[in-house]
Structure formats: structure tokens, C-alpha cells
Enzyme design. Structure first.
Site, PDB file in Angstrom:
ATOM      1  N   ALA A  65      -0.651   2.752  -3.504  1.00  0.00           N
ATOM      2  CA  ALA A  65      -0.287   2.953  -4.905  1.00  0.00           C
ATOM      3  C   ALA A  65      -0.225   4.440  -5.216  1.00  0.00           C
ATOM      4  CB  ALA A  65      -1.308   2.275  -5.812  1.00  0.00           C
ATOM      5  N   GLY A 109      -3.086   0.764  -0.232  1.00  0.00           N
ATOM      6  CA  GLY A 109      -2.315  -0.436  -0.546  1.00  0.00           C
ATOM      7  C   GLY A 109      -1.311  -0.785   0.523  1.00  0.00           C
ATOM      8  N   GLU A 112      -3.125  -2.848   2.854  1.00  0.00           N
ATOM      9  CA  GLU A 112      -3.408  -4.152   2.252  1.00  0.00           C
ATOM     10  C   GLU A 112      -2.165  -5.043   2.318  1.00  0.00           C
ATOM     11  OE1 GLU A 112      -6.875  -4.289  -0.320  1.00  0.00           O
ATOM     12  OE2 GLU A 112      -5.895  -2.677  -1.440  1.00  0.00           O
ATOM     13  N   GLU A 132      -9.706   4.289  -0.081  1.00  0.00           N
ATOM     14  CA  GLU A 132     -10.076   4.079  -1.483  1.00  0.00           C
ATOM     15  C   GLU A 132     -11.482   4.559  -1.845  1.00  0.00           C
ATOM     16  OE1 GLU A 132      -6.799   0.936  -0.958  1.00  0.00           O
ATOM     17  OE2 GLU A 132      -8.233   2.034   0.272  1.00  0.00           O
TER      18      GLU A 132
END
Length: 258
Positions: A65, A109, A112, A132
């Protein structure tokens, strides 16, 4: 609107490309919306049998992100966190196989999203990580559930807790990816896997993926009982008749997905 995600269909293959190379393919909210829509298009197109997911450029698959846009939008509630659920296929599963062609850094992300794919080919210079916690953020777009189920517990916790990245070789050693190839061969290798899958019966392929994903959370005895319900989808299809006839006639079967 900028085209942060490109979608192209070639025969039975859908190509989805994260298209923000100047920012390591980090996605703003509109980019994640476009990715969710691309997955939806592939899901609803009966002609699509496999998806190849990659990033534009040679630097990054996806750095996750956009920290300047997406994370603040999630934190202040202006972006629905459910959008991330759609992007990582949490509650909107896609039973068509997804092949990831990891062309560089696969972080946050991006990693992920990777965990929602089925076959993963990486360029030699690719790296993988969930940084993160370095920014007091949690990798909660699937990694807290998926990662420990896909690789050994202690390696998953190392990645989740330290925020440090690993190399493509390390990712291969722990089973996070399938294969490492030179960058010049990356897309061709992904397409080779895609062609093999496209030759198989699409009903059997998609029911196999659905069964594997859904049954892993069940106790073994119950999973064994439920397994047959998924296999029945193939056994009751027109394609199985074509498969058996082609075998008898020593020819390549022509499956129609019914």
C-alpha cells in the site's frame, strides 16, 4: 483515472499487471479498487482458466500500500478495509489458479497478495518481506492467517515479527515460492505453467483449488468426508466424458468447462 492495474485476456489466460513502476507498484486506494475489479472480471469470465499476476518494470512486483495515501485512508476510516479483503481474496475467493510472476521486491501488501496465489515464480533479484511492524503497522491483510499455514511456523514468525526481508533463494528454501529463474525468463516460465493448467479440465482444476482451500481448516476425518463432494463436480461434468473418450482414442481432450 490512472490505470494502476492493467488487464489483458489472451486465449484462456488473464494477465493482471500492477502498473505503478515509478513507486515500486505500491498501490493507492484507487489501485486496489482496480485490482479487485480485475480479479472480479477474471472470476466471472468463463473463458478464463488461469490468471498470471505480475508487476510492471523490473524493480518490484508490489511494495504494498502507498504509505502516503492508502495507510492514512485506512487509519482515518475514509477507505473501507473491506477493499483490502477483496484484493487478497479473503472473503471473495477466486477458484481459478493464480500464477505470480514476481519480478522484483515483493513487500508488505505485495507479499500479502502473493499469499493468495497458487504458483509463484520469482526472478533472481526478488526479495520478500513484511516490514509493517517497522512502522507500527500489522500485516493483517491475510498474512496473520496464511503465512504460518504456508511455511514453517518459526520462519513465518521471523518474517512477521522482525520485518526483515528475505532473498529469493531463502524464499525457495522455505517453500514460499516454487522456482527462481532469470528475469528474462520469468514471464515465459509463468506462461509455461499456465499452458499446462489450461490443457486440464477447468472444472476439475477449479474444484481442486476450492477443495484444498476450504478443507484445510476442517478436522481430517470431516475433510475426507467432504472431499468427495468437490470431486463429484468433475465426475458429473461433460468434461469427464470427453477426458475418458480422448484417453481411449489416444488424443488430446477438448474441454469446454461444463
Amino acid at each position: 483515472m490512472d490505470n494502476w492495474v492493467l488487464y489483458e485476456k489472451v486465449s484462456n489466460k488473464a494477465y493482471i499487471t500492477l502498473n505503478r513502476p515509478e513507486a515500486m507498484n505500491a498501490m493507492p486506494p484507487s489501485g486496489f479498487q482496480q485490482l479487485a475489479e480485475a480479479f472480479k472480471e477474471a472470476r466471472e469470465d468463463d473463458e478464463v482458466r488461469v490468471i498470471i499476476l505480475t508487476g510492471a518494470g523490473e524493480q518490484a512486483f508490489c511494495a504494498g500500500a502507498d504509505l502516503k495515501e492508502t495507510i492514512p485512508a485506512i487509519a482515518d476510516g475514509t477507505m473501507d478495509p473491506g477493499l483490502l479483503d477483496d484484493v487478497v481474496l479473503k472473503h471473495t475467493p477466486l477458484w481459478k489458479p493464480i500464477i505470480a510472476a514476481v519480478n522484483g521486491h515483493c513487500l508488505a501488501g505485495g507479499m500479502e497478495i502473493l499469499q493468495a496465489t497458487d504458483i509463484r515464480i520469482a526472478a533472481e533479484h526478488a526479495t520478500f518481506g513484511l516490514p509493517e511492524p517497522k512502522w507500527s503497522i500489522m500485516a493483517a491483510a491475510g498474512s496473520l492467517v496464511r503465512l504460518v499455514r504456508q511455511i514453517p511456523y518459526c520462519r513465518a514468525m521471523e518474517i512477521l515479527l522482525t520485518g526483515e526481508s528475505i532473498t529469493a533463494k531463502e524464499a525457495l528454501d522455505i517453500g514460499l515460492i516454487n522456482k527462481i529463474v532469470p528475469s528474462s525468463q520469468l514471464l515465459a516460465e509463468a506462461e509455461s505453467y499456465a499452458e499446462k493448467i489450461c490443457k486440464n479440465g477447468p472444472i476439475a482444476v477449479q474444484a481442486t483449488k476450492e477443495a484444498v482451500v476450504r478443507l484445510q481448516s476442517l478436522p481430517m476425518e470431516l475433510a475426507f468426508h467432504e472431499e468427495w463432494n468437490y470431486a463429484n463436480k468433475a465426475f458429473k461434468s461433460e468434461d469427464i466424458k470427453e477426458g475418458l473418450q480422448a484417453f481411449a482414442e489416444k488424443r488430446t481432450p477438448h474441454f469446454v468447462g461444463r
